[in-house]
Design an enzyme around this catalytic site. Sequence first.
Site, PDB file in Angstrom:
ATOM      1  N   TRP A 103      58.491  19.693   4.404  1.00 36.77           N
ATOM      2  CA  TRP A 103      58.127  18.590   5.303  1.00 36.77           C
ATOM      3  C   TRP A 103      57.176  19.043   6.387  1.00 36.77           C
ATOM      4  O   TRP A 103      56.222  18.333   6.721  1.00 36.77           O
ATOM      5  CB  TRP A 103      59.384  17.927   5.878  1.00 36.77           C
ATOM      6  CG  TRP A 103      60.108  17.116   4.852  1.00 36.77           C
ATOM      7  CD1 TRP A 103      61.373  17.337   4.391  1.00 36.77           C
ATOM      8  CD2 TRP A 103      59.617  15.979   4.123  1.00 36.77           C
ATOM      9  NE1 TRP A 103      61.687  16.408   3.425  1.00 36.77           N
ATOM     10  CE2 TRP A 103      60.643  15.559   3.240  1.00 36.77           C
ATOM     11  CE3 TRP A 103      58.410  15.272   4.124  1.00 36.77           C
ATOM     12  CZ2 TRP A 103      60.496  14.462   2.376  1.00 36.77           C
ATOM     13  CZ3 TRP A 103      58.272  14.187   3.258  1.00 36.77           C
ATOM     14  CH2 TRP A 103      59.300  13.790   2.403  1.00 36.77           C
ATOM     15  N   ASP A 173      60.237  16.456  14.256  1.00 35.40           N
ATOM     16  CA  ASP A 173      60.631  15.591  13.155  1.00 35.40           C
ATOM     17  C   ASP A 173      62.114  15.846  12.908  1.00 35.40           C
ATOM     18  O   ASP A 173      62.493  16.898  12.395  1.00 35.40           O
ATOM     19  CB  ASP A 173      59.789  15.944  11.916  1.00 35.40           C
ATOM     20  CG  ASP A 173      60.244  15.186  10.666  1.00 35.40           C
ATOM     21  OD1 ASP A 173      61.179  14.373  10.756  1.00 35.40           O
ATOM     22  OD2 ASP A 173      59.647  15.431   9.602  1.00 35.40           O
ATOM     23  N   LYS A 197      68.130   8.708   6.330  1.00 33.56           N
ATOM     24  CA  LYS A 197      69.051   9.818   6.098  1.00 33.56           C
ATOM     25  C   LYS A 197      70.285   9.696   6.985  1.00 33.56           C
ATOM     26  O   LYS A 197      71.394   9.694   6.492  1.00 33.56           O
ATOM     27  CB  LYS A 197      68.363  11.161   6.335  1.00 33.56           C
ATOM     28  CG  LYS A 197      67.530  11.612   5.142  1.00 33.56           C
ATOM     29  CD  LYS A 197      66.075  11.628   5.389  1.00 33.56           C
ATOM     30  CE  LYS A 197      65.298  11.922   4.111  1.00 33.56           C
ATOM     31  NZ  LYS A 197      63.888  12.123   4.390  1.00 33.56           N
TER      32      LYS A 197
HETATM   33  C1  LIG Z   1      62.600  12.352   4.345  1.00 31.55           C
HETATM   34  C2  LIG Z   1      61.829  13.113   5.341  1.00 31.55           C
HETATM   35  C3  LIG Z   1      60.529  12.734   5.723  1.00 31.55           C
HETATM   36  C4  LIG Z   1      59.792  11.589   5.070  1.00 31.55           C
HETATM   37  O1  LIG Z   1      60.307  10.375   5.438  1.00 31.55           O
HETATM   38  P1  LIG Z   1      59.674   9.001   4.927  1.00 31.55           P
HETATM   39  O2  LIG Z   1      60.395   8.014   5.769  1.00 31.55           O
HETATM   40  O3  LIG Z   1      59.962   8.892   3.463  1.00 31.55           O
HETATM   41  O4  LIG Z   1      58.212   9.029   5.186  1.00 31.55           O
HETATM   42  C5  LIG Z   1      59.901  13.473   6.695  1.00 31.55           C
HETATM   43  N1  LIG Z   1      60.495  14.540   7.269  1.00 31.55           N
HETATM   44  C6  LIG Z   1      61.732  14.928   6.923  1.00 31.55           C
HETATM   45  C7  LIG Z   1      62.340  16.111   7.598  1.00 31.55           C
HETATM   46  C8  LIG Z   1      62.434  14.232   5.946  1.00 31.55           C
HETATM   47  O5  LIG Z   1      63.669  14.618   5.603  1.00 31.55           O
END
Ligand SMILES: *Cc1c(COP(=O)(O)O)cnc(C)c1O
Length: 362
Positions: A103, A173, A197
């Site tokens: 990511w 993030d 998540k």
């Molecule tokens: C799932 C995830 C993303 C991407 O998320 P989307 O909403 O599908 O764009 C980005 N960073 C992390 C750490 C993730 O787990």
Amino acid sequence: MGNRAYNFNAGPAALPLEVLEQAQQEFVDFRGIGMSIMEISHRSAQYEQVHQETQNLLKELFNIPQGYKVLFLTGGASTQFAMVPMNFLQPGSVGAYSLSGAWADKAIKEAKLFGETVIAASSKEQKYMRMPDLSNLSLPENTAYLHVTSNETIEGSQLQSYPDTGNIPLIADMSSDILSRQVDVSKFGMIYAGAQKNLGPSGVTVVIVREDMLEKANQSVPTMLRYDTHVKNDSLYNTPPSYSIYMINLVLQWIKRQGGLDVLSKINRDKTSLIYDTIDNSAGFYKGCVDVDSRSIMNITFRLQTEELEKQFAKESEQQGFVGLKGHRSVGGLRASTYNAVPYESCKALADFMNDFSKRNG
Ligand SMILES: *Cc1c(COP(=O)(O)O)cnc(C)c1O
């Protein structure tokens, strides 16, 4: 509810059963208005109340200090990869990134489209088997921000502490570990997380931004992609993903009923201990993918001696009601995502299954 799966999906992922049932009850007639929350204007009093309550609950549970705004944006965390540099990476400055996994790598690729970047720390050489060391960073003077990925969902690593970056804004993030534990939000210029998540369903991305970040933000950014548009309009500039925000509201109320983040983080540690202990006590039958001091309490990644055995594990676990245990297609192996809403009982059942499987195949 006897037939709920042991849901270890990586995202979208498990939601608390209580939340699903409450949503079901209110689905057709939201709190006596004769309509679904989905069927009413985002300018209506009823929706606005949900919107504000959700912002306030998040501020309360996550201990967000004064001076921060909570936004509900669309486009997923992936759009934040671009919005961060579009807004905060000025000409002549550099965006610093911690390269911790898949990511983080995606975030950097987007930033490169807008300006100069620097890899401030990396664990790529270690095949992302751990989080990069952020304790002795030397950031260039013209650093616009430091971007970190708090939890690498695919590799299964998690930052155990955050660096002090002084005047340089720290941006994180936290898509896969927001609200899994308390963090000192005042350390951050911005935090963002796709909801699917640990917060609710897909369709909404939560952004927590310190308001003074906007003073330095680039002006020549399309209206919808400017944080300042959403801050000025209290995240109601255009139609927000109202149903997803409502679902976050229910999840936050559920977290509050659990006793907040301190209680939740202890439960999360207990849940993951069951599985990590099983791995560590398996005499090498299971092998954790990540160094012990970088292990995630949200995504547990592990391998067996052969891919055949991993396939067999995945197949047998499915037959016994476990869902989502295959590792990400890019890394293989196995992964159990143990987000807030995954019950302790599911983790206990998985640990029991793992012990049984290793006895039969060891
Ligand atoms: C799932 C995830 C993303 C991407 O998320 P989307 O909403 O599908 O764009 C980005 N960073 C992390 C750490 C993730 O787990």
